[in-house]
Every structure is written in C-alpha cells, then in structure tokens.
Write a protein that holds these residues in place. Structure first.
Motif, PDB file in Angstrom:
ATOM      1  N   GLU A 590       0.917  -1.102  -0.028  1.00  8.89           N
ATOM      2  CA  GLU A 590      -0.335   0.126   0.096  1.00  8.89           C
ATOM      3  C   GLU A 590       0.890   1.488  -0.054  1.00  8.89           C
TER       4      GLU A 590
ATOM      5  N   CYS B 161     -13.910   7.516   4.614  1.00 12.96           N
ATOM      6  CA  CYS B 161     -13.359   6.249   4.439  1.00 12.96           C
ATOM      7  C   CYS B 161     -11.754   6.135   4.860  1.00 12.96           C
ATOM      8  N   LYS B 163     -10.056   3.506   4.251  1.00 11.66           N
ATOM      9  CA  LYS B 163      -9.056   2.622   3.493  1.00 11.66           C
ATOM     10  C   LYS B 163      -8.632   1.353   4.505  1.00 11.66           C
ATOM     11  N   TYR B 165     -10.180  -1.647   3.918  1.00 14.66           N
ATOM     12  CA  TYR B 165     -10.455  -2.812   3.159  1.00 14.66           C
ATOM     13  C   TYR B 165     -11.303  -3.677   3.817  1.00 14.66           C
ATOM     14  N   ARG B 189      -2.677   4.398  -4.699  1.00 18.10           N
ATOM     15  CA  ARG B 189      -2.535   3.861  -3.470  1.00 18.10           C
ATOM     16  C   ARG B 189      -1.973   4.643  -2.433  1.00 18.10           C
ATOM     17  N   VAL B 192      -5.654   8.447   2.080  1.00 17.20           N
ATOM     18  CA  VAL B 192      -6.633   8.307   2.924  1.00 17.20           C
ATOM     19  C   VAL B 192      -7.533   9.350   2.591  1.00 17.20           C
ATOM     20  N   ALA B 194      -9.837   6.775   0.695  1.00 17.70           N
ATOM     21  CA  ALA B 194      -9.594   5.816  -0.584  1.00 17.70           C
ATOM     22  C   ALA B 194     -10.105   6.661  -1.696  1.00 17.70           C
ATOM     23  N   PHE B 199     -11.942   3.344  -5.998  1.00 19.19           N
ATOM     24  CA  PHE B 199     -12.054   2.442  -4.927  1.00 19.19           C
ATOM     25  C   PHE B 199     -13.455   1.932  -4.916  1.00 19.19           C
TER      26      PHE B 199
END
Lengths: 682, 281, 142
Positions: A590, B161, B163, B165, B189, B192, B194, B199
């Motif tokens: 990431e 969000c 991020k 996942y 990538r 934050v 996302a 996404f």
C-alpha cells in the motif's frame, strides 16, 4: 488439523481493537474482526486486518545471539541469561547501580512491563527505567497530573458519539487511530460540530466544519486566545469553577496577556475564526477535546496539554459523559506501560518513588531495597550512554529509528559497555547490541494490554514463538531469577494478582473477569464494573487546578540556510518504526516507498515532480526520499512519515526536549531540500 | 431452533456426511468464536449469535483440505446465498459443502433490512417475512431525491473512508487474487480517504450482479458508510429487468453474462439500437 | 452548486466497426464539433470494461461515451449484448450515487454515420455541461 479461532487484541495502536486470529497448522493465517469487542465492534483498520502477516516472517529471531566482532553467533538460553546477568551485575558493581538502565516496551503486555520495571528496580536498586511514552505522551502525564491529578483519557471512546462539539488539536486520528473515528462520525451524524486545529489538512480535517491551520508550535497562543474570548464573553462555567476548581485568578491574569488580536497574529488564524470556534466549544452542551502528538511533541508539550485542560475545565467540559479530554495513546500498550510503572519517577499505579511510605510498601512487597532517587528518562539514558550509563537493557523498542537525531543515538549506543536488546526482529537498534534475545509477538502470548480509554483487555496465545524464541514473560522470569529475584511466576495471571494488590485502582481486575470483557480502571474491587469517565464528583487531585501554561515557541525555526518547516508523523498503512508493517506484504505494498509531502509551489520552485527523489537535510543529518506533491501541507512546510528506515525522518529531527517532561520536539525543526540527481541512477 | 441446528449437525457428523461443521462455539466464560466442530459431543456448545458469516471462511477451509474432506456449515439466508454465488464461480465445490440452514427472526431482518431472512434449504426455524430495504427512510435518503444533493451526501460519507479494506475483506464474494483494488493502475495507493470514484465504484460495480445483500461490508465499515445501500439499485434493476436475484439458484448465472436470446428481459423487446440520450439514429 | 460548464471532458470509446467510422467521417468532413472529447478506438464495445469507464471518471472525465454496433450486428458474436447489459448496470450505479447515469452515453448502432456522430457529440456536450459538478468526488489528497 482443523483451524482454530483465537480471540486477541491488535498489536498496533492504542485503540485496542479486538481480533480473531485463524490458526492453521500452528500458523496465524488470517485475521477477522472480533464482533464482541466493545471498542471495535466488528471493524478494524487496514493494519489490524493484516496483523497476522508479519508473525511468521522468515526474519523472525529464533535464537539468542552474541556479537562476535561484526557477526552474531547463536548461543543457548543458559549462556545468554547467565551472560546478561553477569554483565549487568559487573557494571553495577563497578560503576554503581545508576549506571544501569532499562527501556521497557509499550508493545509488551502489562504483566511483562510490571516484571521489567520490578527487575530493574529490585535487582539493581535504581529507578533508571522508562519507555517510549517519553517520546509521546509524557507531556500528558506531566501536564494532566498538575491540572486534573490523573494523566489518562477522562472519558471512554464511545463517549465521543454523544458529544455536540469535538475539538481536534494535533491529532490525525483518521490515520493513527482510524477505528475510533467511527464514534466521531456518529456524533457528526447527530449534528455535532467538528473543529480541527492542525497545520496540515489531514483526512480528519477534510471532514471538519472548521479547520484552523495554525503556525507550527503556536497552540498555546491559540488556546489562550480562545479562553480569553470565552472569559470576556462570560461563557465560562462560573458555578463549576467555584465548586470544583482552584487558581482561577492565575489563569485570568495569564489571559490578560493574550487578547484575541495577539493570538491571531501569533497563530496566523483569523480573529473572527478564533472567536467563533471558542464560542462553539464553550456553548456546546457536551464538548470533547481530542489531542495527540501534534501538541505533545513540542518544546512546550506539557504546557500545551495544560492549556488544553485549562480550556476544558474553564467550560466545565470534564467529569461528565460525552465530554472530556481525550489524549489518544499511541502504542497498543503505552497506557499499560505507564500504568505498570515503567517510568523513572513512578511505581505501578503512578505512585511516587520519592514518597517514603510508598517506597516502603513496595520494598515490603518486593522484598528488596529500592532507590529513592527518580531515575533518568529514555532521552537522558541515551544521551548519557557511555558516560554515566554503561549498560542498557532494551526490551522491544527501536530508538535508532524512533528517537530524535538518530545519528546521535547510534553513536551513543556504541559507547555502551553492554547492550542487551530483546525483540522479535533484528531491528536497527538490535544491530548494535552485544546480546540479542528473541522475544514473542502479540500472537504468541497471553496477557493484557490497556488501551487508551484505560481498558484492560486480554490477549490469548494463538501460536508458538518461532525456533527457540521465548515469550517476554518467560525471558523476564529467567532473567529475574538469574539476578536473584523470586521470579517464580507460573503465569501472567499470577503477575496481575501481584500488581492488583499494590494498586487500589486495579484491585478488582483479574484474568477471569477479563475473559468475558475488558475492564476500565479504576476498578477497585471484584464487583466494580470499571469506570467509564473520571473526575465525576471530584478530580483525582481533589479540586481541578488552573495552571498557567508556559509558552515556548519552537526551538528551531526555518532560516536562510534551512528554509522549510519539517513536521513528522504517522500514516495509515504503517506503524512507527515499521518493524512489523514493512514486513507485512499487504501493508508494505500500500505504501512501499518513503516520501515527504511537499506543497506544489515549493515543488515547482525546486523543479521537483511527483515521485522524484529529493534530498532533505537538517543540522543533524540528511535523507534521500521521494516527493509527494500535495496541498495537505502549506507552502514552506513539509511532512515526513517516520516509518521508513531507509529514509529516517529522525535523521533530521531536533533532540531539543521539553524540560518539564523530556519529550523531544518532533513536530518542528528546520530543513533544506533539493532534487537528488544521483538517485535517478539507483 | 438452536436445538434443531444442533440435532442436524450431530446427525451429519454421526453419519459421516461431513468431516466437520463450521459454526459458532460458546466456550468457557461464554466467549463466542468460530469453530469447526468434529464430534457430536462438541456440538452442544454451538450457538447461533452474534451474526458471523461463514461462506468465505468455508471456502478457505476447504481449499486447505484434501479433496475427500467435506464440510458442513451453519448458514443464515444471506450466508447461503453467498455460498451459492461462490459455487457459481467455481470457488466452492458443491459436492464438498453441506449447508445447515436456519431462519433469522423479525428483529434481525429489520436490523439488516433483509428482504429474505431465510435460506432456501431451511433446516431449522421458520421463515419470517423480510423487510423491503427500499422502503427504509435512511436508505431512501441515499437513493431518492435531488441527484446533486445525493451526490454530495455520498461524497460526504465516502470522504470518511479510512481505507481499511474491511468492506472487501469481509465481503463473502470478494475472493479474487489479485484484487483490482490493490492495483495502482486502477486505484491510487497510499492515500486516505481511498480514492472515492475508483475504489468505491469499482468495488460496488464488481458486485453489481453478485451481491447477496448480507450487509457484511456495512457492518465491517468502521465509519458507518451505507455500503449495502450502494448495491440496492443494481439488485433492483436485475430483479425488474431479468427477474434475477443473486444467490438463489446455483444453476443460473448472472444474466449480464449472456446475450439477449439466452437471458432476455421478459416483457421488453430486444433493442435493435440503443441511444441512452433517447435519440433515434 | 456549480455545473460542469467549462469542465466538459468527454472520453469516447468507439468500436471501430461502426462508431469510429462515424467519428472519422465527422473529422474528414470537417464538421464543427466542441473540443471537449477524445476518442479511443476499440475493437468492440465488449472490450470496454466498466472499470475503464470508472477510471475515466476518476481521472477527471466528466462524460464517457461507449459506441458500439447495432444490438443484432456485433461483428464478434453478440459480444455487445453483455456489453450493453453491464454498462447499463453501471449507469444504475452512477445514478445511485447522484453522479448521474446521464454521464455515461451508450450509443449502440446510432453513431456510425458522420452526421449522427456529430449530433451525438454536440448533444452529449450540452447534456454534460448542465450536470452538477462532481468535483467533490474527486477532491482528495492529490
């Protein structure tokens, strides 16, 4: 063999989310959120979801190691423990007990921390024990002790959902305490107002009603200006102040020096905005102040915390639900490490080493003579290495990446006669050790962590440590016995019984109760359900005290030679020195490369494009890293995450300490930048 | 109902119809966690609450076991639908998996806004009527009304969000390796929140015709984004146009994969030309 | 709330058996068209994965058009049937979020002649211009 599902607690931040680890053939294979955990309730952040990834990494330490010249050689545990005990005893005999120091670990359990500080104190008769809280919330402990009497979060995380105004100052919780933001957003959905004070436009700031991008290090002027406006307008809670507070006159006098116009000038924030946010906070029925490193890691960190407390007490927003002061503790168990007395001036339960009656209590309980002199802090221990400090025992701490001015740290460690490092990987610090002891990670131990809301939570061992590595509890018992202490504990639960007996606030806590659910201290007896918020009827110190905060502007500001402000901090996908997250494939993908945030105008002036390599230098050192062009920072300021060992932000940072709490000023120093042309060839 | 589930689980183990039963176990101190029960005696400690979904876990367990090893799994309605979708995608061999289906009660259906709170193969409990999520006020706030306002509402939510996942990790259908959300060609990538458009819309769209409305995504989201609501209009479109609902029939794959002859829109003529602005050629 | 006026950026995925012919034709005939679109030729509308449409929006496109052949006339075995179905489903998702399915123009069998293509572009440009700006969905750190 069928998979097993073991409930435990996340090893990353102080939120203390609950995890369920799936164990297959003795390996932690996957992580699920624990739906029963009252803090996380079935959610996790990305680090928590991948907490299992580093556990079985091939670089895990599997054997005690002895340094022979440039190499490490594997040795047996018998040899290692015997050597450690011998060397430490020799050093103490030759140079005196205060030549020994111990750095305990905010990653290890409460039981392990308790044993570590007991070992240092009882075996060597010194108080030279400290841990990384020094680098972050020592300011909180010192500041809040003076104002409230207790350095812990006053309320519970879930209280945030009921606040009507949430004031963030120096906290990027969306990246450093992500799951906690859920409670904040619940409040916003109810109509609460969120005000963010931060020089950067963080993800938290993006969701705020008002963002105050103040000049670095000017938090006290801002808070003073707010308080001045509140008092001028008569919005302070006079009833509360009369009944519950003392020393208001001193605060009033102090505020005379900070008219809003002066605060506006010093902070760079519009006068009208200062007045507006002051009123929003003061007028709210329930208001919370959430703060973190942005105010503690300054030359006046403790004073910053004091100013925050003053503001909250001024408006009566302490001692009731849905309000309060929320210092967000960083590490998974930094709260616990403090609670367990891994501090040079405090025994477990924040009892003073200088108090003869308390010292007598511990001497009786531990059957050992104890020193009455407060010991040295982490930063002082490192500075004195090779001089007054000749041997250090470091448990799961990585000062070669996390302390300020790491070049200096590395030099200092090399001057030690004997350095023991106990950790799960051969960290940058472990590489300087004479003796390396392989410890265990969170998945390999049973014990407790205490999260930022004072909640003891139980971990369950899910897998065995690799090779010959041992749990830190086991290692400390072996070490203690080798040093002549009666460390015959059969389990961590036994350790808890011991410390619960010595600290009234923990007396009602035991492993059995914790199996069902975590408990927030104070919890004085077995029937007590734990404490949701503090300072209800009276403050821990009796009356709350208004203390005048001593404003110290940043120690090193930009100048002609070093024209940019450097700010350092965390990002969401990595944790601290990256020992665990850089070895977790998902997390490391990431964010794979080190970077600094640079404002587009500054980037243009330097001819730097997105992803270009840049050399950033300060008076302490220099790093080469990549450029991330963004307006999250203001022109003239850059931000560097400190997680990347190949480009350590702490090569650059200023080891100037807050004299009150000895916390370094990580948040402000001066740097210069240039495009790095050599790096292109790499 | 719990007794019925236990009874069925014990029978399956006794008759060796499966080598293990995946469900929830209540252990010492009333601590509850997932467990693979292997003996009838163990099954006494089986419980049905809180809501844990097992379809994805069952798939992972079966992959680690030899071909002959069979698993039974205790499922609610949504979990069974997830199993069906995974079977359609050849992610679970239906010969190796048995389901023990039980019905949710009215309260659970209301909490989850579930229109079908029971599995098709119902072994325990009695089915109650579901609720229509599209009738819920909070859902309507995100699906109806002025488009511009709605767009801002969604943006305000997605801006929260972090991020984690969690939506992707907890979704029973999300099993792709590699996952497009991790590919920086498609999704930025390391930032934050996302990247909202890529996404969240890629994730939502990948589930367009396979989301079983289990709500796991929404429940895993730490910041309370109404993720299941994102899927509801697409599910409704499939229901209306093709009389299709994901997770009900393992023998019917998504109509979107086939031409209009194989999977027509009943009641609508096969279009000859399409101009979504409504002009004729 | 501001409209997309001045920020019309249309990406056209044009199948080379029909839509692209219209696009080329319009160019050759020097038909006056707004400068707000770019064409990406594809072998078939079925080649256009919805993620590419989403990525286009994420990258700053404010309108996307996918041009394919007549529904019965796909050169590749009716590949445009599932293409149409899934792109329509994407329109539904865009509608849900308020971004607007109107931003995704599907032209199957309608733009293979230059004047048809030109009319389509002009009308789509006007359509997108009037839509509320989706900047809030794009405003993230860098």
């Amino acid at each position: 063999m069928n998979p097993e599902f073991i409930r435990t607690i996340c090893p990353y931040c102080g939120t203390g989310c609950g995890l369920v680890l799936k164990v297959e053939e003795g390996r932690a294979a996957a992580t699920y959120p624990d739906r029963e955990n009252p803090v996380s309730r079935g959610s996790l952040c990305v680090k928590g979801w991948f907490a299992h990834e580093f556990v079985h990494h091939p670089e895990r330490l599997t054997s005690p190691l002895l340094r022979k010249g440039d190499r490490f050689e594997e040795i047996s545990w018998e040899e290692a423990i015997a050597l450690a005990a011998q060397k430490l005893k020799e050093t103490a005999a030759k140079y005196g007990p205060d030549a020994i120091g111990g750095l305990s670990s905010a990653k290890c359990t409460n039981e392990e921390n308790y044993l570590f500080q007991k070992l240092i104190r009882a075996a060597f008769r010194t108080n030279n024990v400290d841990h990384c809280a020094r680098l972050c919330h020592a300011a909180t402990t010192v500041g809040m002790l003076q104002t409230l009497g207790s350095g812990a979060m006053t309320n519970s995380i879930s209280d945030l959902a009921g606040a009507d105004c949430i004031l963030f100052i120096g906290s990027n919780a969306a990246e450093s305490h992500p799951v906690l933001m859920g409670e904040v957003y619940k409040a916003l959905d109810r109509g609460a107002k969120m005000i963010v004070i931060d020089p950067r436009e963080t993800p938290v700031a993006r969701n705020a009603h008002k963002l105050l991008r103040l000049n670095p290090g000017t938090d006290i002027p801002l808070l003073a200006g707010m308080m001045r406006h509140i008092v001028d307008k008569g919005l302070h809670k006079t009833g509360f102040i009369e009944k519950r507070m003392e020393n208001f006159e001193a605060l009033e006098t102090f505020l005379q020096a900070w008219p809003v116009e002066k605060a506006a000038k010093e902070t760079g924030i519009d006068e009208a905005v200062i007045r507006e946010v002051a009123e929003t906070y003061a007028r709210a029925e329930n208001a919370a102040i959430v703060y973190c490193m942005g105010i503690t890691q300054h030359a006046c960190g403790a004073a910053n915390v004091i100013a925050v407390c003053d503001l909250a007490m001024l408006c009566g927003h302490v001692g009731k639900p849905f309000s309060g002061i929320y210092p967000l503790r960083g590490q998974n168990n930094v709260q616990g490490a403090c609670d367990m007395g891994a501090l040079p001036n405090l025994y477990p339960g924040y009892q003073s080493v200088a108090d003869p009656a308390i010292r007598e209590k511990f001497q009786k309980a531990w059957k050992a003579d104890l020193s009455d002199k407060p010991g040295r802090t982490v930063t002082e221990l490192i500075n004195a290495a090779g001089k007054d400090i000749r041997a250090l025992y470091i448990m799961a701490e990585n000062p070669c990446v996390s302390d300020p001015d790491v070049n200096h740290v590395m030099e200092a460690l090399q001057r030690l006669d004997f350095l023991i490092v106990q950790d799960i990987f051969l960290t940058e610090t472990a590489k300087f050790a004479h003796l390396v002891l392989p410890g265990a990670c969170f998945a390999e131990k049973t014990g407790t962590y205490t999260n930022t809301e004072r909640r003891f939570q139980l971990l369950h061992k899910a897998v065995d440590p690799p090779g010959k590595a041992l749990g830190d509890f086991e290692i400390l018992c072996l070490m203690g016995k080798a040093l002549g202490l009666a460390f015959d504990y059969t389990s961590p639960a036994e350790v808890m019984s011991e410390y619960a007996n010595l600290v009234p606030a923990y007396a009602g806590i035991n492993f059995d109760r914790l199996e069902r659910a975590g408990l927030q201290w104070p919890c004085p007896d077995e029937k007590h359900p734990g404490t949701r918020f503090l300072h209800g009827e009276k403050f821990t110190r009796g009356l709350g005290r208004f203390v005048v905060p001593d404003y110290t502007p940043p120690m090193e500001k930009p100048d002609a030679e070093y024209p940019y402000y450097l700010n350092t901090g965390r990002v969401f996908a990595h944790y601290h020195t990256g020992t665990m997250t850089r070895r977790s494939p998902f997390l490391n993908r990431e964010i794979e490369e080190p970077y600094v945030e640079i404002h587009p105008d500054d980037a243009n002036a330097l001819g730097v494009g997105a992803g270009d390599w840049v050399r950033v230098s300060s008076r302490r050192g220099s790093i080469v890293t990549t450029a991330r062009i963004t307006d999250r920072v203001v022109k003239g300021s850059i931000f560097a995450p400190f997680h990347f060992t190949e480009a350590r932000a702490n090569m650059l940072t200023n080891p100037a300490l807050d004299p009150a709490c000895k916390t370094p000023e990580y948040k402000v120093c001066a740097v210069k930048m240039e495009k790095d042309h050599e790096a292109k060839a790499r | 109902m719990l007794d019925q589930v236990k009874q069925k689980s014990k029978e399956i183990l006794e008759k060796k119809e499966a080598d293990g039963v995946l469900g929830l176990k209540k252990g010492p101190w009333d601590v509850i966690h997932p467990h693979v029960f292997t003996t009838p005696a163990e099954v006494d400690s089986l419980v049905l609450e809180p809501k844990w979904l097992f379809a994805k876990m069952a798939r992972a367990i079966l992959r680690e076991k030899p071909q002959a090893w069979r698993l039974a799994v205790v499922v609610r309605g949504c979990d069974e639908r997830a199993v069906v979708e995974l079977v359609k995608r050849n992610q679970i061999d239906r010969e190796r998996l048995l389901t023990i289906g039980y019905a949710c009660d009215g309260n659970q259906a209301k909490t989850c806004l579930c229109s079908r709170p029971y599995p098709r193969k119902l072994d325990a409990g009695s089915a109650v009527e579901g609720v229509d999520p599209l009738a819920d006020e909070r859902v309507k706030a995100y699906l109806e009304g002025d488009a511009a306002e709605r767009m801002e509402k969604w943006a305000a939510q997605l801006k929260r969000c972090i991020k984690c996942y969690g939506c992707r990790n907890s979704c029973p259908i999300c099993v792709c390796v590699p996952c497009k959300l991790e590919d920086d060609v498609w999704v930025e990538r390391g930032v934050v929140p996302a990247e909202m458009v890529s996404f969240h819309l890629i994730r939502a769209f990948h589930l367009s015709d396979t989301c079983v409305a289990c709500g796991a995504c929404q429940e895993a989201c730490p910041v309370g984004i109404p993720l299941m609501t994102l899927q509801l209009s697409m599910r409704e479109a499939l229901r209306k146009d093709y009389n299709y609902e994901a997770g009900l029939d393992a023998n019917r794959k998504s109509p979107v994969l086939f031409d209009f002859e194989k999977e027509p829109r009943p009641g609508q003529a096969v279009p000859d030309w399409v101009d979504s602005m409504g002009k004729k050629p | 709330m501001s409209a997309e006026k001045g920020n019309v950026k249309i990406l056209v995925f044009a199948c080379r058996w029909c839509g692209l012919i219209g696009a080329d034709g319009a160019g050759r005939k020097r038909i006056e068209l707004p400068a707000s679109y770019r064409v990406i030729p594809v072998d078939c509308a079925g080649y256009v994965e919805p993620d590419a449409v989403i990525r286009a929006f994420a990258s700053g496109a404010t309108g996307v058009a996918v041009l394919g052949c007549h529904v019965g006339g796909c050169r590749f075995n009716d590949a445009n049937h599932p293409a149409l179905k899934r792109l329509e489903l994407l329109k539904t998702l865009l509608d849900t979020t308020g971004i607007g399915g109107k931003r995704l123009l599907l032209g199957f069998g309608t733009a293979h002649e230059s004047h048809q293509y030109a009319e389509m572009i002009v009308d789509f440009h006007r359509e997108v211009e009037g839509l509320p700006s989706m900047a809030s969905w794009l405003h993230i750190a860098e």
